[in-house]
Enzyme design. Structure first.
Site, mmCIF file in Angstrom:
data_model
loop_
_atom_site.group_PDB
_atom_site.id
_atom_site.type_symbol
_atom_site.label_atom_id
_atom_site.label_comp_id
_atom_site.label_asym_id
_atom_site.label_seq_id
_atom_site.Cartn_x
_atom_site.Cartn_y
_atom_site.Cartn_z
ATOM 1 N N ARG A 59 0.836 -1.199 0.000
ATOM 2 C CA ARG A 59 0.000 0.000 0.000
ATOM 3 C C ARG A 59 0.868 1.244 0.000
ATOM 4 O O ARG A 59 1.870 1.314 0.733
ATOM 5 C CB ARG A 59 -0.887 0.034 1.259
ATOM 6 N N GLU A 110 -2.011 8.069 -6.016
ATOM 7 C CA GLU A 110 -2.002 7.284 -7.251
ATOM 8 C C GLU A 110 -2.934 7.903 -8.273
ATOM 9 O O GLU A 110 -4.103 8.121 -7.952
ATOM 10 C CB GLU A 110 -2.408 5.833 -6.954
ATOM 11 N N HIS A 152 0.320 -0.013 -9.676
ATOM 12 C CA HIS A 152 -0.548 -0.816 -8.799
ATOM 13 C C HIS A 152 -1.042 -2.065 -9.546
ATOM 14 O O HIS A 152 -2.243 -2.294 -9.705
ATOM 15 C CB HIS A 152 -1.729 0.019 -8.295
#
Ligand code: 3PG
Length: 526
Positions: A231, A260, A278
Site C-alpha cells: 500500500r 495514485e 498498482h
C-alpha cells in the site's frame, strides 16, 4: 418484487458478470464508472462491487438507502469505510488472498528486474547499445530478505526467497513464530531488529501496517533494496529519495504510491527506481478468481446467507449460516420469553462461531423487541446502544455437542439442535421437547389437565390456523405443563389473547422465527 440491483464499478470479467446475470439480479456494470456518476448510481443499488478506483465513504452509504452489500473485488478494504458500513448494517465482503500469488510474483519480478537492471539494459539495447560491463547485477542467493507482514502475500514471497537461496526474516506481530517458520522464515520480534539485517526489504501489510520513515529506513544496511507492492504511504517517499541520493539504498521498486497516480515525482526520474502502476493483483488468473468469488459471495449475501468473504462479520469455517440461524432463533425465543438481565449463549466450534452466535442472538432479540433494521452486521453496536449485555460461554448446561446451541436467561435455558432437517427445539419455557421448528411458533403454559389440547386446537381452528407440529411437556403429572406448536399461518395478537383466556391456560405467546424453517438446497448452493 423487484430484483436486487448490483452495481459493478470496474472491470470484473465476463465469467463473474455471467454468474451475476444468472443469479437473478439486475446488473449494471461499468469498465470504469466515472467518479461523478458513482453517488447517483449507488443510490439505486442493493449491492455494489468495487475495486480500488472508488472510495465508499459514510456519505455514500447515507445516500444509498437500499444498499445491503459493499463488495471489494480484491483484498484491501482501505477504500471502504468499514466502520460506517457496520453501523448501518451493510455487509462488507472482499476476496482476501485471491490475488496473493499475483502480488507475490509481481514482487519477485520487480526484485529481479531491479537487481539485474533489466529495465535499463532493455532500454540500452533498444537504443543500439551493447555495453555489457555497464550492467553488472547482484545475486540474491546468500542475501537476507526482510519481510514485513508474512500473511498470504508475504508468506509466498518468503518461500520464493528460500528458493533463491536467501535467508528470510519476517516481522509480523499477528503471526506466531511456528507459522512464520512454516512459511520459510524466521520470526523477528521487533522491526528495529529486522531492519539492520535486511539486504532486501519488502512490505506486505495492509495500509494499517507499520510506516517507515527516514530514521527506520536509514537502519537498513548500506546497498539495500526496498520494495513496496502493498500500500502507498507505508514508505515515506521523501525518505526513499534522500537515502537513494545519499547512496545508502541501491534501489527501490514501487507498485504503489501515497498518491495514485504519483504525477511528477522526483523518484520517477531516477534509474535506481523501478515502478509499476498498482499491478500487484492484476493477472488474468487472479482477476478471474476474484470476479467469480465476489459474484458468488454477493449473490449469497443478497439471498440472506453469510459468505466466508465477510469482512465485518466473524465467519467460522463452513458453518456460518447454521450458526446464524441458531443464534437468531435463540434470540427471538429469548425475547419472546421476556428476555432477562443475565443472558448468555453457547454453541458452535471455536471463537469465531461463538462471536457470530452472539451477534445473531442479539439481532434476533432486538428484532423481536422492535428494531427493524438490526442484523448480524450491526447487532453488537445496537445492543451496546440499548445497554444490552450478552455473555459468550463455552457451554451452558450439559456437555456441549457440536450441533447443540443454547441460550441462558438467568437460570432458564433454551436449547436448539441444528440438524440436516432444520432446527429442533429441545428446551423452552422450563420444559423439554424434541420438535422440528417452523417459521411460526405458538406456545402455552397451562395446568396439566384433560382437554387442553382440544381447547387450544378449537381456538386455532376458529382462527383459521393450521397446526404443523405439536409437543407437550411437563415436569410432573398434574403440575404446570408447556405446549409448543408450529403453525402454518400467522396467528394474530387477538388469537394469542384468546388462548391466554382459555380455562387452565396460564400464559400463551407467538414468535416469528424466519431462520428456523429448513432452507431449500438451492438457497444453500454456493
Ligand atoms: C488489492 O487490495 O486487492 C490490491 O491492491 C489490488 O487492487 P486492485 O483490485 O485495484 O487491482
Amino acid at each position: 418484487v423487484s430484483r436486487p440491483r448490483v452495481l459493478v464499478t470496474e472491470v470484473l470479467g465476463d465469467a463473474a458478470l455471467e454468474l451475476l446475470a444468472a443469479g437473478g439480479v439486475e446488473v449494471e456494470a461499468y469498465d470504469l464508472l466515472p467518479a461523478a456518476d458513482f453517488l447517483p448510481r449507488l443510490a439505486a443499488a442493493d449491492a455494489v462491487i468495487v475495486r480500488s478506483a472508488h472510495r465508499v465513504e459514510a456519505r455514500h452509504l447515507e445516500a444509498a438507502p437500499r444498499l445491503r452489500v459493499v463488495a471489494r473485488a480484491g483484498t484491501g478494504v482501505d477504500n471502504i469505510d468499514v466502520e460506517a458500513a457496520t453501523a448501518r448494517g451493510v455487509l462488507v465482503l472482499n476476496t482476501s488472498g485471491a490475488n496473493a500469488q499475483a502480488a507475490a510474483e509481481h514482487t519477485w519480478g520487480l526484485l529481479l528486474a531491479l537487481v539485474r537492471h533489466i529495465r535499463l539494459a532493455d532500454r540500452h539495447v533498444r537504443a543500439g547499445g551493447w555495453d555489457r560491463a555497464a550492467f553488472y547485477g547482484e545475486e540474491l542467493a546468500g542475501k537476507t530478505l526482510g519481510v514485513v507482514g508474512i500473511g498470504r502475500v508475504g508468506g509466498r514471497v518468503a518461500r520464493f526467497g528460500r528458493a533463491f537461496g536467501m535467508r528470510v526474516l519476517a516481522y509480523d506481530p499477528f503471526v506466531p513464530a511456528e507459522t512464520v517458520a512454516e512459511r520459510g522464515a524466521e520470526k523477528v520480534e521487533r522491526l528495529a531488529d529486522l531492519l539492520p539485517r535486511a539486504d532486501v526489504l519488502t512490505l506486505h501489510t495492509p495500509k494499517t501496517g507499520p510506516r517507515l520513515g527516514y530514521p527506520e529506513l536509514a537502519r537498513l544496511p548500506r546497498g539495500a533494496y526496498v520494495l513496496n507492492v502493498a500500500r502507498g504511504g507505508l514508505l515515506d517517499e521523501a525518505a526513499l529519495l534522500r537515502l537513494l541520493e545519499e547512496g545508502h539504498l541501491a534501489g527501490v521498486a514501487l507498485d504503489v504510491f501515497a498518491e495514485e497516480p504519483p504525477g511528477d515525482h522526483p523518484l520517477l526520474e531516477r534509474d535506481d527506481v523501478l515502478v509499476t502502476c498498482h499491478l500487484g493483483g492484476s493477472t488474468t488468473q487472479a482477476q478471474h478468481q476474484i470476479g467469480v468469488r465476489i459474484a458468488r459471495a454477493v449473490l449469497a449475501a443478497l439471498r440472506g446467507e453469510l459468505p466466508d468473504e465477510a469482512v465485518n462479520v466473524p465467519y467460522p469455517d463452513g458453518d456460518g449460516d447454521r450458526v446464524v440461524a441458531a443464534g437468531d432463533t435463540l434470540g427471538r425465543l429469548a425475547a419472546a420469553l421476556g428476555g432477562g438481565r443475565d443472558m448468555a449463549v453457547a454453541g458452535g466450534e471455536g471463537t469465531l462461531a461463538a462471536e457470530l452466535l452472539g451477534r445473531a442472538f442479539l439481532a434476533g432479540y432486538l428484532a423481536v423487541a422492535g428494531d427493524d433494521s438490526v442484523n448480524v452486521v450491526n447487532s453488537l453496536l445496537r445492543a451496546e446502544a440499548h445497554g444490552l449485555r450478552l455473555r459468550l460461554q463455552s457451554t451452558v448446561g450439559e456437555t456441549p455437542e457440536p450441533e447443540v446451541f443454547t441460550a441462558a436467561l438467568g437460570s432458564e435455558v433454551i436449547t436448539l439442535a441444528a440438524t440436516a432437517g432444520g432446527l429442533r427445539l429441545r428446551a423452552f419455557a422450563g420444559a423439554t421437547f424434541d420438535l422440528l421448528l417452523g417459521e411460526h411458533l405458538l406456545w402455552t403454559r397451562h395446568r396439566d389437565v384433560p382437554g387442553i389440547v382440544g381447547r387450544v386446537g378449537t381456538a386455532l381452528e376458529n382462527g383459521g390456523i393450521n397446526i404443523g407440529t405439536l409437543a407437550l411437556s411437563r415436569r410432573a403429572p398434574g403440575g404446570e405443563a408447556v405446549m409448543v406448536l408450529t403453525v402454518d399461518q400467522v396467528p394474530g395478537e387477538e388469537l394469542v389473547r384468546r388462548l391466554t383466556r382459555l380455562p387452565d391456560v396460564l400464559d400463551a405467546g407467538h414468535v416469528h422465527l424466519p431462520l428456523a424453517a429448513p432452507r431449500t438446497a438451492v438457497a444453500h448452493a454456493r
